[in-house]
Design a protein around this motif. Structure first.
Motif, PDB file in Angstrom:
ATOM      1  N   GLU A 213       0.821  -1.218   0.000  1.00 15.09           N
ATOM      2  CA  GLU A 213       0.000   0.000   0.000  1.00 15.09           C
ATOM      3  C   GLU A 213       0.853   1.266   0.000  1.00 15.09           C
ATOM      4  N   LYS A 233      -4.902   7.395   0.657  1.00 15.91           N
ATOM      5  CA  LYS A 233      -4.939   6.312   1.633  1.00 15.91           C
ATOM      6  C   LYS A 233      -6.076   5.336   1.328  1.00 15.91           C
ATOM      7  N   SER A 236      -5.314   3.411  -1.975  1.00 17.99           N
ATOM      8  CA  SER A 236      -4.248   2.428  -1.784  1.00 17.99           C
ATOM      9  C   SER A 236      -4.764   1.175  -1.103  1.00 17.99           C
ATOM     10  N   SER A 237      -5.765   1.353  -0.248  1.00 16.89           N
ATOM     11  CA  SER A 237      -6.372   0.220   0.450  1.00 16.89           C
ATOM     12  C   SER A 237      -7.349  -0.528  -0.440  1.00 16.89           C
ATOM     13  N   GLY A 241      -3.436  -3.707  -4.326  1.00 16.55           N
ATOM     14  CA  GLY A 241      -2.021  -3.748  -4.667  1.00 16.55           C
ATOM     15  C   GLY A 241      -1.705  -3.480  -6.118  1.00 16.55           C
TER      16      GLY A 241
END
Length: 349
Positions: A213, A233, A236-237, A241
């Protein structure tokens, strides 16, 4: 909208998260142990093609008499090799990928003849064939029949081998069986389990893992500098990936879509108008429909622990996939499919 950053693999050598694999390739070359066929696998959007192009640039520019002087695969963007590859014109590099359908190929040819380049939106609208055809694979033999410049390497990148039908897969197998001297075949696969065992057995294997992440966040800051930190954030979560998926989520405003979807599913009293508005909006294009399908499965995965009846809610995953697959295979009503899936989730959460 952020400033345009060209991250097409042929133009981009910035690669994060796969340093071990880069070193593996560099060491194999330095020790003269490079396999002539390499299968690069992993989920979509994590840098497989970027790695393949990066190594191709290195291999076609490195001085074999100075092997031990190289510490990385980096090649200057100002170099002749870099520019030739970026322009699809390097004589010792062959790219095999799905071609445009005939009608759209004619559009491209006409634009070139008229000196009127297609803009980004027009290029995005062009359609490619479903598979890599056998005729395209046969051009590899023509390419390999020619001598390389300065008795150097010749490189073939297949992006992706998953797109081949049985005829084209068997045709490329013949190339893999008897590769010419100083030839490197790099086969990119998003799902190697579907490949012919005989193809896999003839290749060295590099399996790229999903990006951490923190790596995805770093790449988002580089490629989409106008995205705020809170969104970075969340993205990315959410992207499993894959920086490619994260960038697509930014462009399609997936965070807002996910929020709206979640609110509808979690609502105690499902409003028909809100549901209809959502379904109508996200079946307006194939791209939006595919995004919502993906986000629905992510919602199930992320909320399974919150369900009142865990076992019952877990069935929603299989049922949703079944509905989406049947809708695609039988060309059923996408609006009805989405409504059925969302209503079922609302009842079970």
């Amino acid at each position: 909208m952020a400033e345009d950053v060209n991250i097409s693999p042929k133009n981009n050598s910035y690669l994060l998260g796969h340093e071990t694999e880069e070193k593996f390739l560099l060491d194999a070359w330095k020790e003269n142990k490079l396999h002539n066929s390499i299968l690069i696998s992993g989920i979509s959007g994590i840098g497989k093609a970027t790695l393949a192009y990066k190594f191709a640039r290195f291999l076609l520019s490195a001085d074999e008499n100075k092997r031990q002087e190289y510490n990385s695969l980096d090649v200057s963007p100002e170099s002749n090799v870099y520019r030739l590859i970026a322009n699809n014109s390097h004589p010792d590099l062959k790219i095999i990928e799905r071609d445009y359908i005939e009608t759209d190929k004619k559009k491209i040819i006409k634009a070139i003849k008229d000196g009127d380049a297609l803009d980004d939106e027009e290029l995005k609208s062009l359609k490619k064939s479903t598979n890599i055809r056998i005729d395209e694979v046969r051009t590899i033999n023509e390419f390999l029949a020619k001598k390389s410049g300065n008795d150097g390497w010749r490189v073939v990148i297949v992006d992706s081998i998953d797109d081949m039908n049985s005829a084209s897969a068997n045709a490329i197998l013949k190339v893999l069986e008897e590769p010419p001297y100083k030839t490197l075949m790099m086969l990119i696969s998003h799902n190697p389990n579907r490949l012919l065992p005989t193809i896999k057995s003839r290749c060295a294997k590099i399996n790229l893992k999903p990006l951490d992440e923190k790596v995805v966040a770093s790449l988002l800051r580089r490629y989409r500098p106008d995205v705020d930190e809170a969104s970075i954030k969340e993205l990315s979560s959410l992207c499993s990936g894959s920086i490619g998926k994260a960038l697509n989520y930014v462009d399609l405003d997936a965070l807002s879509v996910y929020k709206s979807l979640s609110e509808i599913i979690l609502s105690k009293e499902l409003e028909l108008k809100s549901l209809l508005d959502f379904v109508n909006l996200y079946t307006a294009s194939e791209e939006k429909y595919e995004l919502v399908k993906e986000l629905i499965l992510k919602f199930i995965a992320e909320n399974i622990q919150k369900a009142q009846n865990l076992e019952d809610f877990a069935k929603s995953w299989e049922e949703s996939i079944k509905i989406f697959n049947e809708t695609s295979a039988l060309n059923l009503d996408k609006k009805q499919a989405l409504m059925n899936v969302i209503v079922n989730l609302n009842k079970r959460i």
